[in-house]
Design a protein around this motif. Structure first.
Motif, PDB file in Angstrom:
ATOM      1  N   LYS A  24      -5.430  -4.335   2.781  1.00  0.00           N
ATOM      2  CA  LYS A  24      -4.782  -4.714   4.053  1.00  0.00           C
ATOM      3  C   LYS A  24      -4.139  -3.512   4.619  1.00  0.00           C
ATOM      4  CE  LYS A  24      -4.187  -9.599   3.210  1.00  0.00           C
ATOM      5  NZ  LYS A  24      -5.622  -9.890   3.472  1.00  0.00           N
ATOM      6  N   ASP A  25      -3.497  -2.547   3.698  1.00  0.00           N
ATOM      7  CA  ASP A  25      -3.015  -1.477   4.103  1.00  0.00           C
ATOM      8  C   ASP A  25      -3.863  -0.439   4.473  1.00  0.00           C
ATOM      9  OD1 ASP A  25      -0.627   0.220   4.341  1.00  0.00           O
ATOM     10  OD2 ASP A  25      -1.317   1.281   2.853  1.00  0.00           O
ATOM     11  N   SER A  26      -3.888   0.405   5.834  1.00  0.00           N
ATOM     12  CA  SER A  26      -4.898   1.241   6.192  1.00  0.00           C
ATOM     13  C   SER A  26      -4.841   2.503   5.452  1.00  0.00           C
ATOM     14  CB  SER A  26      -4.639   1.686   7.642  1.00  0.00           C
ATOM     15  OG  SER A  26      -3.303   2.040   7.780  1.00  0.00           O
ATOM     16  N   VAL A  27      -3.858   2.996   4.906  1.00  0.00           N
ATOM     17  CA  VAL A  27      -4.041   4.272   4.050  1.00  0.00           C
ATOM     18  C   VAL A  27      -4.684   3.827   2.800  1.00  0.00           C
ATOM     19  CG1 VAL A  27      -2.572   5.669   2.786  1.00  0.00           C
ATOM     20  CG2 VAL A  27      -1.541   5.203   4.971  1.00  0.00           C
ATOM     21  N   GLU A  28      -4.342   2.606   2.087  1.00  0.00           N
ATOM     22  CA  GLU A  28      -5.009   2.298   1.002  1.00  0.00           C
ATOM     23  C   GLU A  28      -6.678   2.141   1.268  1.00  0.00           C
ATOM     24  OE1 GLU A  28      -3.034  -0.705  -1.064  1.00  0.00           O
ATOM     25  OE2 GLU A  28      -1.235   0.265  -1.187  1.00  0.00           O
ATOM     26  N   ALA A  29      -6.996   1.389   2.450  1.00  0.00           N
ATOM     27  CA  ALA A  29      -8.269   1.047   2.525  1.00  0.00           C
ATOM     28  C   ALA A  29      -9.060   2.595   2.781  1.00  0.00           C
ATOM     29  CB  ALA A  29      -8.463   0.434   4.017  1.00  0.00           C
ATOM     30  N   ARG A  30      -8.553   3.586   3.523  1.00  0.00           N
ATOM     31  CA  ARG A  30      -9.182   4.780   3.517  1.00  0.00           C
ATOM     32  C   ARG A  30      -9.388   5.474   2.347  1.00  0.00           C
ATOM     33  NH1 ARG A  30      -6.880   8.541   8.353  1.00  0.00           N
ATOM     34  NH2 ARG A  30      -8.148   7.016   9.230  1.00  0.00           N
ATOM     35  N   ARG A  31      -8.169   5.534   1.398  1.00  0.00           N
ATOM     36  CA  ARG A  31      -8.398   6.002   0.023  1.00  0.00           C
ATOM     37  C   ARG A  31      -9.533   5.335  -0.553  1.00  0.00           C
ATOM     38  NH1 ARG A  31      -1.970   6.381  -1.476  1.00  0.00           N
ATOM     39  NH2 ARG A  31      -1.553   7.799   0.216  1.00  0.00           N
ATOM     40  N   TRP A  32      -9.579   3.948  -0.680  1.00  0.00           N
ATOM     41  CA  TRP A  32     -10.566   3.124  -1.430  1.00  0.00           C
ATOM     42  C   TRP A  32     -12.171   3.656  -0.630  1.00  0.00           C
ATOM     43  CZ3 TRP A  32      -9.626   1.874  -5.961  1.00  0.00           C
ATOM     44  CH2 TRP A  32      -8.541   1.057  -6.280  1.00  0.00           C
ATOM     45  N   HIS A  33     -12.128   3.670   0.612  1.00  0.00           N
ATOM     46  CA  HIS A  33     -13.332   4.093   1.080  1.00  0.00           C
ATOM     47  C   HIS A  33     -13.849   5.438   0.686  1.00  0.00           C
ATOM     48  CE1 HIS A  33     -15.813   4.357   5.408  1.00  0.00           C
ATOM     49  NE2 HIS A  33     -16.337   4.366   4.407  1.00  0.00           N
ATOM     50  N   PHE A  34     -12.948   6.404   0.772  1.00  0.00           N
ATOM     51  CA  PHE A  34     -13.359   7.741   0.142  1.00  0.00           C
ATOM     52  C   PHE A  34     -13.837   7.461  -1.286  1.00  0.00           C
ATOM     53  CE2 PHE A  34     -11.666  11.261  -2.427  1.00  0.00           C
ATOM     54  CZ  PHE A  34     -12.170  12.312  -1.927  1.00  0.00           C
ATOM     55  N   LEU A  35     -13.160   7.166  -2.345  1.00  0.00           N
ATOM     56  CA  LEU A  35     -13.493   6.975  -3.718  1.00  0.00           C
ATOM     57  C   LEU A  35     -14.792   6.197  -3.756  1.00  0.00           C
ATOM     58  CD1 LEU A  35     -10.008   5.933  -5.248  1.00  0.00           C
ATOM     59  CD2 LEU A  35     -11.314   8.279  -5.520  1.00  0.00           C
ATOM     60  N   VAL A  73      -3.901   4.897  -6.283  1.00  0.00           N
ATOM     61  CA  VAL A  73      -4.394   4.672  -4.840  1.00  0.00           C
ATOM     62  C   VAL A  73      -3.320   4.031  -3.996  1.00  0.00           C
ATOM     63  CG1 VAL A  73      -6.273   3.651  -3.394  1.00  0.00           C
ATOM     64  CG2 VAL A  73      -6.772   4.776  -5.764  1.00  0.00           C
ATOM     65  N   ASN A  74      -2.489   3.371  -4.667  1.00  0.00           N
ATOM     66  CA  ASN A  74      -1.440   2.613  -3.976  1.00  0.00           C
ATOM     67  C   ASN A  74      -0.637   3.558  -2.860  1.00  0.00           C
ATOM     68  OD1 ASN A  74      -2.280   0.194  -5.186  1.00  0.00           O
ATOM     69  ND2 ASN A  74      -0.533   0.544  -6.755  1.00  0.00           N
ATOM     70  N   ASN A  75      -0.589   2.981  -1.905  1.00  0.00           N
ATOM     71  CA  ASN A  75       0.469   3.642  -0.780  1.00  0.00           C
ATOM     72  C   ASN A  75       1.900   3.569  -1.250  1.00  0.00           C
ATOM     73  OD1 ASN A  75       1.631   5.071   1.349  1.00  0.00           O
ATOM     74  ND2 ASN A  75       0.919   3.282   2.813  1.00  0.00           N
TER      75      ASN A  75
END
Length: 162
Positions: A24-35, A73-75
């Motif tokens: 739900k958080d855009s920062v966390e989504a970007r990090r998960w996408h990267f990983l 990964v958490n923001n």
């Protein structure tokens, strides 16, 4: 050919994809996408470019994930939002209500309430050494007051009828 980065097996590639899609958080989504991209065999550089982050930030995310797991990964900034953003009100609710009542009466000098007059009242009420005139005007606007000016008089008009 660039060296492939090591990604700790905390989660499978499908679980990483699911985390990315459900974040739900855009920062966390970007990090998960990267990983997820790194886990699928992409290089850190190409994964970082694909998700719109810098290469060095990508390495930081990878290091944090490898060391801490899912918690890495958490923001953390999302959880620390008790900052007042620099704005500390001059008046508490009780003082603001008092100002609302005082401002309906005549000002101490008998004229109209102005920003500087409200600022002086706030100084006396709160005990502050200096309140800028603009803050007095801000409180007038907050109370829905506007800049008032006496109606113009014609130079040949009757001064007594005024």
């Amino acid at each position: 050919m660039p060296k492939q980065a090591f990604i700790a097996p905390h989660l499978s590639t499908e679980e990483l994809k699911e985390k990315y899609r459900k974040a739900k958080d855009s920062v966390e989504a970007r990090r998960w996408h990267f990983l997820w991209k790194v886990a699928n065999g992409w290089t850190v550089k190409n994964s970082a470019i694909a998700v719109g982050i810098s290469n060095s930030y990508g390495w930081k995310i990878l290091k944090s994930y490898n060391g801490k797991g899912i918690e890495g990964v958490n923001n953390e900034k999302k959880e620390r939002q008790e900052h007042s953003r620099g704005f500390i009100p001059l008046l508490n609710d009780e003082q603001f209500q008092k100002l609302t009542k005082v401002i309906k009466k005549k000002s101490p000098d008998g004229g109209l309430w102005t920003g500087p007059k409200v600022a002086r009242w706030i100084e006396k009420e709160t005990g502050r050494k200096k309140v800028w005139n603009q803050r007095g005007w801000d409180y007038l606007k907050k109370l829905k007051y506007s800049w008032q000016k006496p109606r113009p008089k014609h130079r040949k008009g009757d001064s007594i009828a005024g």
